[in-house]
Design an enzyme around this catalytic site. Sequence first.
Site, PDB file in Angstrom:
ATOM      1  N   TYR A  78       0.831  -1.201   0.000  1.00  0.00           N
ATOM      2  CA  TYR A  78       0.000   0.000   0.000  1.00  0.00           C
ATOM      3  C   TYR A  78       0.865   1.250   0.000  1.00  0.00           C
ATOM      4  CZ  TYR A  78      -4.206  -2.693   1.000  1.00  0.00           C
ATOM      5  OH  TYR A  78      -5.274  -3.555   0.911  1.00  0.00           O
ATOM      6  N   ASN A 113      -5.672  -4.530  -6.822  1.00  0.00           N
ATOM      7  CA  ASN A 113      -5.828  -3.249  -7.510  1.00  0.00           C
ATOM      8  C   ASN A 113      -4.818  -2.212  -7.023  1.00  0.00           C
ATOM      9  OD1 ASN A 113      -7.800  -3.698  -5.238  1.00  0.00           O
ATOM     10  ND2 ASN A 113      -8.021  -1.481  -5.411  1.00  0.00           N
ATOM     11  N   HIS A 207      -7.830 -11.783  -6.292  1.00  0.00           N
ATOM     12  CA  HIS A 207      -7.899 -10.675  -5.328  1.00  0.00           C
ATOM     13  C   HIS A 207      -9.339 -10.273  -5.037  1.00  0.00           C
ATOM     14  CE1 HIS A 207      -6.949  -7.139  -3.043  1.00  0.00           C
ATOM     15  NE2 HIS A 207      -7.611  -6.359  -3.890  1.00  0.00           N
ATOM     16  N   HIS A 216     -16.823  -3.721  -0.549  1.00  0.00           N
ATOM     17  CA  HIS A 216     -16.818  -3.763  -2.023  1.00  0.00           C
ATOM     18  C   HIS A 216     -17.924  -4.657  -2.581  1.00  0.00           C
ATOM     19  CE1 HIS A 216     -13.108  -1.488  -2.285  1.00  0.00           C
ATOM     20  NE2 HIS A 216     -12.537  -2.303  -1.415  1.00  0.00           N
ATOM     21  N   ASP A 243     -11.881  -7.088   0.198  1.00  0.00           N
ATOM     22  CA  ASP A 243     -12.583  -6.593   1.373  1.00  0.00           C
ATOM     23  C   ASP A 243     -11.731  -6.908   2.594  1.00  0.00           C
ATOM     24  OD1 ASP A 243     -14.918  -5.218   0.662  1.00  0.00           O
ATOM     25  OD2 ASP A 243     -15.948  -7.092   0.174  1.00  0.00           O
TER      26      ASP A 243
END
Length: 324
Positions: A78, A113, A207, A216, A243
């Site tokens: 991240y 993502n 994913h 989501h 999620d």
Amino acid sequence: MGLFVFFATITLCLVVDSSAVLERFEEAPKPDGSLSFLVIGDWGRGGAYNQSQVAVQMGVIGEQLDIDFVISTGDNFYDDGLRGIDDAAFNYSFTKIYTAPSLQKPWYNVLGNHDYRGDVEAQLSPVLTNLDKRWVCLRSYVVNAEVAEFFFVDTTPFVDKYFTEPEDHVYDWSGIGPREQYISNILEDVDLALRESNAKWKIVVGHHAIRSAGHHGDTKELVNQLLPSLEANNIDLFINGHDHCLQHISSLDSGIQFLTSGGGSKAWKGDVKWWVPEEMKLYHDGQGFMSVKITQTQVEIAFYDVFGNVLHKWNTSKQLSSTL
């Protein structure tokens, strides 16, 4: 000799198979034929948001179960993936976090993502495997472990909004264009691999969720395009992240178990959708991870919270095939 010992130690080797389109790896089960592994997703935050605490408990459970490998369901770094092969985040968010002896096994990764917001090729590069021999990351591939076969699917390119509504995010789509052909190839390759599989247990990893009550929710593109093939080929488990929760949905329609392990770091999103109670076996809006043990006749799964407490257990069985 050193290279041979390396591959022998982690029982990982690339298999050249002219009948298969997806790259394939072999993972040897234990002498008794069983297989154990952990599943973690959405984790790479330099130890923050309880990532380090989850890692400690993974090490404890990994030792208890004598795991053979770890599966990562994506969003490995991240907020925007890796900047390149020399990005220090690989070290301080992966190598220096998962330090327990039991976790020094192959890590089979898919891209999320957030990974696509960075340098995708960096995560796919063998340079990272040279830095940490555990690291295995491809877009889509197969791991054959004899008693079970694992089909890793690159789900991010399926999702329309990343292309039509990227907001202020910049995605690295190099290597997947044209998109329609890329998705078509994945669907064809995965369907072929599933149809040709003789494994007792078939497990698909991606994913994005197919079924989820989390923030989501269902990924409609996967429901419409990938799920029909999974149902037709009678897979047993679909495992995902995305999620930031732990979740088990037992489908009444298809018999597939939908398992979310996305609690590797930041969690507690707080927005949970209603789901059919008969299908929702677990929803934990917090950090944690999952374990799976497989034999010829049984699959056992367990979910653990950030303290290593067991939140949920589930198992299913199949009869041994008769041999004449």
